[in-house]
Motif scaffolding. Sequence first.
Motif, short mmCIF file in Angstrom:
data_model
loop_
_atom_site.label_atom_id
_atom_site.label_comp_id
_atom_site.label_asym_id
_atom_site.label_seq_id
_atom_site.Cartn_x
_atom_site.Cartn_y
_atom_site.Cartn_z
N ASP A 1 -176.77 57.20 -39.03
CA ASP A 1 -176.45 56.06 -39.90
C ASP A 1 -175.33 56.39 -40.86
O ASP A 1 -174.70 55.49 -41.41
CB ASP A 1 -177.69 55.64 -40.71
CG ASP A 1 -178.78 55.07 -39.82
OD1 ASP A 1 -178.45 54.51 -38.75
OD2 ASP A 1 -179.96 55.19 -40.19
N VAL A 2 -175.12 57.67 -41.11
CA VAL A 2 -174.04 58.13 -41.99
C VAL A 2 -173.32 59.25 -41.25
O VAL A 2 -173.80 59.78 -40.26
CB VAL A 2 -174.58 58.65 -43.35
CG1 VAL A 2 -175.22 57.52 -44.14
CG2 VAL A 2 -175.57 59.78 -43.15
N VAL B 1 -169.19 57.98 -39.39
CA VAL B 1 -169.71 56.62 -39.40
C VAL B 1 -169.05 55.89 -40.57
O VAL B 1 -169.34 56.18 -41.73
CB VAL B 1 -171.25 56.60 -39.55
CG1 VAL B 1 -171.76 55.17 -39.58
CG2 VAL B 1 -171.89 57.39 -38.42
N PRO B 2 -168.13 54.96 -40.27
CA PRO B 2 -167.46 54.25 -41.36
C PRO B 2 -168.42 53.30 -42.09
O PRO B 2 -169.44 52.88 -41.53
CB PRO B 2 -166.35 53.47 -40.66
CG PRO B 2 -166.77 53.38 -39.24
CD PRO B 2 -167.67 54.54 -38.96
N ASP B 3 -168.04 52.97 -43.32
CA ASP B 3 -168.85 52.01 -44.10
C ASP B 3 -168.83 50.65 -43.41
O ASP B 3 -167.81 50.23 -42.86
CB ASP B 3 -168.29 51.87 -45.52
CG ASP B 3 -168.46 53.14 -46.33
OD1 ASP B 3 -169.42 53.88 -46.07
OD2 ASP B 3 -167.62 53.39 -47.22
N PRO B 4 -169.94 49.93 -43.46
CA PRO B 4 -169.97 48.59 -42.87
C PRO B 4 -169.12 47.63 -43.71
O PRO B 4 -168.88 47.84 -44.89
CB PRO B 4 -171.45 48.20 -42.92
CG PRO B 4 -172.03 49.05 -44.01
CD PRO B 4 -171.22 50.30 -44.04
N PHE B 5 -168.64 46.57 -43.05
CA PHE B 5 -167.86 45.56 -43.76
C PHE B 5 -168.17 44.20 -43.15
O PHE B 5 -168.71 44.11 -42.05
CB PHE B 5 -166.36 45.87 -43.68
CG PHE B 5 -165.79 45.84 -42.29
CD1 PHE B 5 -165.21 44.68 -41.79
CD2 PHE B 5 -165.83 46.96 -41.48
CE1 PHE B 5 -164.69 44.65 -40.51
CE2 PHE B 5 -165.30 46.94 -40.20
CZ PHE B 5 -164.73 45.77 -39.70
N ALA B 6 -167.82 43.14 -43.88
CA ALA B 6 -168.03 41.77 -43.41
C ALA B 6 -166.77 40.96 -43.65
O ALA B 6 -166.10 41.13 -44.68
CB ALA B 6 -169.21 41.14 -44.13
N ILE B 7 -166.46 40.08 -42.71
CA ILE B 7 -165.27 39.23 -42.77
C ILE B 7 -165.71 37.80 -43.06
O ILE B 7 -166.72 37.33 -42.54
CB ILE B 7 -164.53 39.26 -41.41
CG1 ILE B 7 -164.09 40.67 -41.05
CG2 ILE B 7 -163.35 38.29 -41.40
CD1 ILE B 7 -163.05 41.25 -41.93
#
Length: 186
Positions: A10-11, A35-41
């Motif tokens: 997860d990390v 594992v890149p940080d999650p993002f939202a568009i």
Amino acid sequence: YGSTISVSPDVSEIYSVIGTDEFGCMDSTTFEVVVPDPFAISIVGPTVNCLTDEDPIELEALVDPDSVQINWEWFENGDPYTSGTNTISVNPIEGTEYTVIGENWAGCTDTSEVFTVITPEPFEVLILGEDTICPPVLDSIELSYATTPSISVDSIVWEGSDGSIYINQETIFVLPGTGITTYTLT
């Protein structure tokens, strides 16, 4: 010879492996899984445009958190539209779906879409009421509006050149002072 493990962190994690041969000789290596940080568009901007509007609609794609660097790709009704920018300027003549795909450095993506609605019939707003009065003005003047063709209006804002503002009132009663007072309806 070899050995395989499956991981799903997860990390970001660093994995190490140590190998020993039959003579007791050892070797090791490490491998980092990032594992890149999650993002939202999301897309912001007006989604309704009048067919007679000459001004285009500005749509902007936002990313949360805003510190994430994103490559953008826009689609219009499923067809490629443009890439490399988070803002587009469009002037659709019919209902159109705009989709943006954001991709980070690691190839992770998120998608957002918006459907624009076009008001097909142009309409005109008419202000009804007396436009000239003789002093002394003792009574208020009634102003109302009509649309041609007759349509339902979602929002009404009357603005007087004297600074007065009336919001969502179909009819207003005003007591103008001396001189000229202009009322605008939007």
